[in-house]
Enzyme design. Structure first.
Site, short mmCIF file in Angstrom:
data_model
loop_
_atom_site.label_atom_id
_atom_site.label_comp_id
_atom_site.label_asym_id
_atom_site.label_seq_id
_atom_site.Cartn_x
_atom_site.Cartn_y
_atom_site.Cartn_z
N ASN A 164 -41.62 17.03 38.70
CA ASN A 164 -42.51 17.86 37.89
C ASN A 164 -42.31 19.31 38.27
OD1 ASN A 164 -44.68 18.45 36.08
ND2 ASN A 164 -46.03 18.68 37.85
N MET A 218 -48.82 16.68 29.94
CA MET A 218 -50.22 16.88 30.31
C MET A 218 -51.02 15.59 30.51
SD MET A 218 -50.28 20.08 30.72
CE MET A 218 -52.02 20.56 30.80
N HIS A 272 -44.57 22.78 38.56
CA HIS A 272 -45.96 23.23 38.59
C HIS A 272 -46.00 24.74 38.78
CE1 HIS A 272 -50.26 22.84 39.15
NE2 HIS A 272 -50.15 23.69 40.15
N GLY A 329 -42.36 23.18 25.48
CA GLY A 329 -41.08 22.62 25.90
C GLY A 329 -40.04 23.62 26.38
N SER A 330 -40.47 24.79 26.85
CA SER A 330 -39.45 25.77 27.27
C SER A 330 -38.71 25.31 28.52
CB SER A 330 -40.05 27.16 27.47
OG SER A 330 -40.90 27.19 28.59
N LEU A 375 -50.35 10.42 35.55
CA LEU A 375 -49.74 9.09 35.60
C LEU A 375 -50.36 8.27 36.74
CD1 LEU A 375 -46.12 10.34 34.96
CD2 LEU A 375 -47.49 8.98 33.37
N THR A 378 -40.13 32.64 33.94
CA THR A 378 -38.72 32.97 34.12
C THR A 378 -38.16 32.24 35.34
OG1 THR A 378 -39.11 35.13 33.15
CG2 THR A 378 -37.14 34.93 34.49
N LEU A 404 -52.12 14.08 42.72
CA LEU A 404 -51.86 15.10 41.70
C LEU A 404 -51.26 16.36 42.33
CD1 LEU A 404 -52.26 15.72 38.63
CD2 LEU A 404 -54.32 16.95 39.33
N GLU A 410 -39.45 29.47 36.64
CA GLU A 410 -39.46 28.02 36.34
C GLU A 410 -38.13 27.62 35.70
OE1 GLU A 410 -42.90 26.46 34.31
OE2 GLU A 410 -44.20 27.99 35.15
C1 GRF Z 1 -45.23 25.39 32.58
O1 GRF Z 1 -45.85 26.54 33.07
C2 GRF Z 1 -45.18 24.33 33.63
O2 GRF Z 1 -45.07 24.83 34.93
C3 GRF Z 1 -46.52 23.65 33.47
O3 GRF Z 1 -46.77 23.66 32.09
C4 GRF Z 1 -46.05 24.72 31.47
C5 GRF Z 1 -45.19 24.09 30.44
O4 GRF Z 1 -44.48 25.02 29.67
N1 GRF Z 1 -46.48 22.34 34.07
P1 GRF Z 1 -43.30 24.53 28.75
O5 GRF Z 1 -43.86 23.46 27.82
O6 GRF Z 1 -42.20 24.00 29.62
O7 GRF Z 1 -42.87 25.74 27.97
#
Ligand code: GRF
Length: 197
Positions: free
Chosen positions: A109, A92, A111, A14-15, A95, A174, A146, A176
């Site tokens: 989303n 994960m 990715h 969940g970061s 849908l 970082t 997807l 993301e």
């Molecule tokens: C991230 O790398 C995201 O891009 C991918 O799954 C990972 C999730 O990390 N879809 P977090 O749970 O947000 O820390």
């Protein structure tokens, strides 16, 4: 103008959800996170959300006979919360086309690749194995295909000599955390403009 009611869907750490929660606290941010939902009861991110006073829900996909029943439960939760925008953050489950159609232009989303490169799983491994010199992450709309919906924002990082999956993943993560809040802001502002006309 009222803030766009947003749910974040997680499955683990969940970061990215944390980065979204922090960003939405800024005065004037156009979205508010009113619910964090996990399909896994043991998702680490749930504890953070609870500690922040954000409502959480576990909708355990293993408790349902199939995807339709799971998605029906998810949809009911979202409707009961008056959710207008959904952000997948390390969620994960794939849908269904029916679900993504219902949320068209209202589901995002993140990715960990420069889409359309490396759709699917194990993106960092595949980038290293393929000898990529640049890698990164993409925030995109979710559609039936997807990792195939339109891109909202991308960020690029270099692949450095000696990189491992871990060092590369950390560099991408970082980015993301930087672009997902910005993308959420962009989409929420668009939705605000739509609802005010
Ligand atoms: C991230 O790398 C995201 O891009 C991918 O799954 C990972 C999730 O990390 N879809 P977090 O749970 O947000 O820390």
């Amino acid at each position: 103008m009222s803030r766009i009611r947003t749910a974040v869907l997680i499955s683990g750490r969940g970061s990215n959800m944390m980065a979204l929660v922090e960003a939405t606290r800024a005065p004037g941010f156009p979205a508010e996170i009113v619910r964090v939902i996990s399909n896994r009861p043991d998702a680490k991110g749930l504890g953070f959300a609870e500690a922040q006073g954000i409502a959480t829900a576990v909708i355990d996909h293993t408790a349902f006979p199939g995807r339709d029943a799971f998605e029906a439960a998810l949809q009911s939760r979202l409707e009961a919360d008056g959710i207008e925008l959904v952000a997948l953050a390390g969620f994960m489950r794939v849908l269904s086309p029916a679900f993504t159609a219902k949320w068209r232009d209202r589901i995002l989303n993140i990715h960990p690749s420069l889409l359309p490169a490396y759709k699917g799983l194990h993106t960092h491994e595949r980038a290293l194995a393929g000898g990529a010199t640049r890698h990164g992450c993409t925030v995109h709309y979710v559609t039936a295909e997807l990792d195939g919906g339109a891109t909202i924002l991308q960020a690029e990082v270099p692949v450095l000599a000696g990189d491992t999956v871990e060092t590369l993943a950390a560099r991408v993560l970082t980015e993301e955390h930087r672009i997902y809040p910005r993308a959420l802001g962009i989409v929420a502002r668009k939705l605000q403009a739509k609802t005010s006309t």
